[in-house]
Design a protein around this motif. Structure first.
Motif, PDB file in Angstrom:
ATOM      1  N   GLN A 156       0.828  -1.211   0.000  1.00  0.00           N
ATOM      2  CA  GLN A 156       0.000   0.000   0.000  1.00  0.00           C
ATOM      3  C   GLN A 156       0.862   1.261   0.000  1.00  0.00           C
ATOM      4  N   MET A 157       1.935   1.248   0.773  1.00  0.00           N
ATOM      5  CA  MET A 157       2.816   2.425   0.813  1.00  0.00           C
ATOM      6  C   MET A 157       3.517   2.627  -0.533  1.00  0.00           C
ATOM      7  N   ILE A 158       3.896   1.521  -1.177  1.00  0.00           N
ATOM      8  CA  ILE A 158       4.514   1.634  -2.503  1.00  0.00           C
ATOM      9  C   ILE A 158       3.501   2.178  -3.501  1.00  0.00           C
ATOM     10  N   ALA A 159       2.241   1.740  -3.407  1.00  0.00           N
ATOM     11  CA  ALA A 159       1.190   2.257  -4.295  1.00  0.00           C
ATOM     12  C   ALA A 159       1.003   3.760  -4.092  1.00  0.00           C
ATOM     13  N   VAL A 160       1.048   4.198  -2.828  1.00  0.00           N
ATOM     14  CA  VAL A 160       0.939   5.635  -2.544  1.00  0.00           C
ATOM     15  C   VAL A 160       2.140   6.376  -3.134  1.00  0.00           C
ATOM     16  N   GLY A 161       3.331   5.803  -2.965  1.00  0.00           N
ATOM     17  CA  GLY A 161       4.535   6.425  -3.520  1.00  0.00           C
ATOM     18  C   GLY A 161       4.480   6.525  -5.028  1.00  0.00           C
ATOM     19  N   GLU A 162       3.934   5.501  -5.679  1.00  0.00           N
ATOM     20  CA  GLU A 162       3.802   5.541  -7.138  1.00  0.00           C
ATOM     21  C   GLU A 162       2.799   6.601  -7.579  1.00  0.00           C
ATOM     22  N   SER A 163       1.672   6.683  -6.870  1.00  0.00           N
ATOM     23  CA  SER A 163       0.635   7.638  -7.280  1.00  0.00           C
ATOM     24  C   SER A 163       1.047   9.088  -7.031  1.00  0.00           C
ATOM     25  N   THR A 164       1.882   9.313  -6.010  1.00  0.00           N
ATOM     26  CA  THR A 164       2.313  10.687  -5.728  1.00  0.00           C
ATOM     27  C   THR A 164       3.592  11.063  -6.469  1.00  0.00           C
ATOM     28  N   GLY A 165       4.259  10.089  -7.064  1.00  0.00           N
ATOM     29  CA  GLY A 165       5.494  10.369  -7.796  1.00  0.00           C
ATOM     30  C   GLY A 165       6.717  10.454  -6.904  1.00  0.00           C
ATOM     31  N   ALA A 166       6.586  10.024  -5.664  1.00  0.00           N
ATOM     32  CA  ALA A 166       7.711  10.061  -4.720  1.00  0.00           C
ATOM     33  C   ALA A 166       8.036   8.644  -4.257  1.00  0.00           C
ATOM     34  N   LEU A 167       8.209   7.747  -5.211  1.00  0.00           N
ATOM     35  CA  LEU A 167       8.432   6.345  -4.876  1.00  0.00           C
ATOM     36  C   LEU A 167       9.742   6.144  -4.134  1.00  0.00           C
ATOM     37  N   ASP A 168      10.811   6.839  -4.565  1.00  0.00           N
ATOM     38  CA  ASP A 168      12.104   6.656  -3.903  1.00  0.00           C
ATOM     39  C   ASP A 168      12.057   7.101  -2.446  1.00  0.00           C
ATOM     40  N   ALA A 169      11.388   8.219  -2.152  1.00  0.00           N
ATOM     41  CA  ALA A 169      11.264   8.697  -0.771  1.00  0.00           C
ATOM     42  C   ALA A 169      10.416   7.737   0.063  1.00  0.00           C
ATOM     43  N   MET A 170       9.354   7.197  -0.533  1.00  0.00           N
ATOM     44  CA  MET A 170       8.498   6.248   0.184  1.00  0.00           C
ATOM     45  C   MET A 170       9.256   4.959   0.478  1.00  0.00           C
ATOM     46  N   LEU A 171      10.056   4.487  -0.484  1.00  0.00           N
ATOM     47  CA  LEU A 171      10.862   3.282  -0.271  1.00  0.00           C
ATOM     48  C   LEU A 171      11.866   3.488   0.857  1.00  0.00           C
ATOM     49  N   GLU A 172      12.444   4.673   0.933  1.00  0.00           N
ATOM     50  CA  GLU A 172      13.388   4.982   2.019  1.00  0.00           C
ATOM     51  C   GLU A 172      12.682   4.974   3.382  1.00  0.00           C
ATOM     52  N   LYS A 173      11.451   5.508   3.427  1.00  0.00           N
ATOM     53  CA  LYS A 173      10.693   5.495   4.683  1.00  0.00           C
ATOM     54  C   LYS A 173      10.368   4.064   5.106  1.00  0.00           C
ATOM     55  N   ILE A 174       9.966   3.243   4.133  1.00  0.00           N
ATOM     56  CA  ILE A 174       9.675   1.838   4.438  1.00  0.00           C
ATOM     57  C   ILE A 174      10.934   1.149   4.944  1.00  0.00           C
ATOM     58  N   ALA A 175      12.064   1.423   4.292  1.00  0.00           N
ATOM     59  CA  ALA A 175      13.335   0.805   4.691  1.00  0.00           C
ATOM     60  C   ALA A 175      13.711   1.219   6.114  1.00  0.00           C
ATOM     61  N   ASP A 176      13.538   2.507   6.440  1.00  0.00           N
ATOM     62  CA  ASP A 176      13.834   2.969   7.804  1.00  0.00           C
ATOM     63  C   ASP A 176      12.955   2.240   8.824  1.00  0.00           C
ATOM     64  N   PHE A 177      11.669   2.126   8.513  1.00  0.00           N
ATOM     65  CA  PHE A 177      10.733   1.453   9.416  1.00  0.00           C
ATOM     66  C   PHE A 177      11.132  -0.003   9.610  1.00  0.00           C
ATOM     67  N   TYR A 178      11.439  -0.696   8.516  1.00  0.00           N
ATOM     68  CA  TYR A 178      11.761  -2.117   8.632  1.00  0.00           C
ATOM     69  C   TYR A 178      13.144  -2.361   9.220  1.00  0.00           C
ATOM     70  N   ASP A 179      14.057  -1.423   9.057  1.00  0.00           N
ATOM     71  CA  ASP A 179      15.345  -1.543   9.755  1.00  0.00           C
ATOM     72  C   ASP A 179      15.135  -1.522  11.266  1.00  0.00           C
ATOM     73  N   GLU A 180      14.260  -0.614  11.724  1.00  0.00           N
ATOM     74  CA  GLU A 180      13.935  -0.570  13.149  1.00  0.00           C
ATOM     75  C   GLU A 180      13.226  -1.848  13.595  1.00  0.00           C
ATOM     76  N   GLU A 181      12.339  -2.362  12.737  1.00  0.00           N
ATOM     77  CA  GLU A 181      11.630  -3.607  13.046  1.00  0.00           C
ATOM     78  C   GLU A 181      12.610  -4.780  13.177  1.00  0.00           C
ATOM     79  N   VAL A 182      13.601  -4.827  12.280  1.00  0.00           N
ATOM     80  CA  VAL A 182      14.598  -5.895  12.330  1.00  0.00           C
ATOM     81  C   VAL A 182      15.411  -5.793  13.614  1.00  0.00           C
ATOM     82  N   ASP A 183      15.843  -4.576  13.949  1.00  0.00           N
ATOM     83  CA  ASP A 183      16.601  -4.383  15.196  1.00  0.00           C
ATOM     84  C   ASP A 183      15.784  -4.835  16.405  1.00  0.00           C
TER      85      ASP A 183
END
Length: 193
Positions: free
Chosen positions: A124-151
Motif C-alpha cells: 500500500q505504501m509503494i502504491a501511494v509512492g507511485e501515485s504521488t510520484g515520490a516512490l524513492d522517498a516512500m521506499l526509504e521510509k519503508i526501509a527505515d521502518f523495517y530496519d527498526e523492526e529488524v533491530d
C-alpha cells in the motif's frame, strides 16, 4: 545413560559419516534451482526466524530500490539488480514478477501484493509512492521502518534465547542427575528392604 554412552562410542564413526553425508547432500540439493527455492520458501515460513528473514528481505529490497531510484537508475534495471542481490530465491522470483508486470505496463504494487512475500502495508505504501510520484522517498521510509523492526526483532530474539537456554540446560542437567542417582536410590531401597 551408560547404554547411550556405549551406543555412541560403538557407532561414532557411522554417526559422523551420516552427518557428513547429510550435509553434503543438503549442500548439493541447495545448489540446484529447485532445491534453493524449496529451502528458501521453508526458511521464510519458520515460526520465529521466518518473520525476521522476511523483515530483512523487505528492508533490503526497499533500501536498495529507493537508493537506486533516487540515483536515477531506470526502474527495470534497478529491479533486475535488486532481484539478483536479494539472497532469497522466493524474494528474487517475486521481484522478477514485479519487473515483468512493470514491463507490461502495470504498477509496482500489484505484483508485489500478488506475490504474497511482501506485507500488505508495504504494498500500500509503494502504491501511494507511485501515485504521488515520490516512490524513492516512500521506499526509504519503508526501509527505515523495517530496519527498526529488524533491530527490535533481533533484540526480542536474543532476549528469548537466554531463558530458553537456561531451561534447556536445566532439563539436561536434571536429566543427568536423575539418570545417575535413580539407580543408586533403587539399590539403596533394595538393600534396605
Amino acid at each position: 545413560m551408560i547404554a547411550i554412552s556405549e551406543f555412541v562410542k560403538s557407532k561414532i564413526h557411522y554417526i559422523i559419516g551420516a552427518v557428513i553425508l547429510f550435509a553434503l547432500a543438503f549442500r548439493q540439493y541447495y545448489k540446484t534451482s529447485k532445491g534453493r527455492l524449496v529451502v528458501d520458501a521453508v526458511m521464510l515460513k519458520l515460526p520465529v526466524f521466518g518473520i525476521l528473514l522476511r523483515k530483512v528481505a523487505v528492508a533490503k529490497f526497499t533500501r536498495t530500490m529507493g537508493t537506486m531510484l533516487g540515483s536515477g537508475v531506470a526502474i527495470l534495471d534497478a529491479l533486475d539488480i535488486v532481484a539478483k542481490t536479494s539472497g532469497n530465491k522466493v524474494v528474487e522470483n517475486a521481484i522478477y514478477s514485479v519487473r515483468t508486470g512493470i514491463a507490461e505496463g502495470r504498477t509496482m504494487a500489484d505484483p508485489l501484493q500478488a506475490s504474497g512475500v511482501f506485507p500488505a502495508m508495504v504494498c500500500q505504501m509503494i502504491a501511494v509512492g507511485e501515485s504521488t510520484g515520490a516512490l524513492d522517498a516512500m521506499l526509504e521510509k519503508i526501509a527505515d521502518f523495517y530496519d527498526e523492526e529488524v533491530d527490535q526483532a533481533v533484540e526480542n530474539l536474543t532476549a528469548m534465547i537466554e531463558p530458553m537456554m537456561i531451561v534447556f540446560l536445566g532439563v539436561v542437567i536434571g536429566g543427568l542427575i536423575v539418570a545417575m542417582y535413580l539407580p543408586i536410590f533403587k539399590m539403596a531401597g533394595a538393600v534396605g528392604g
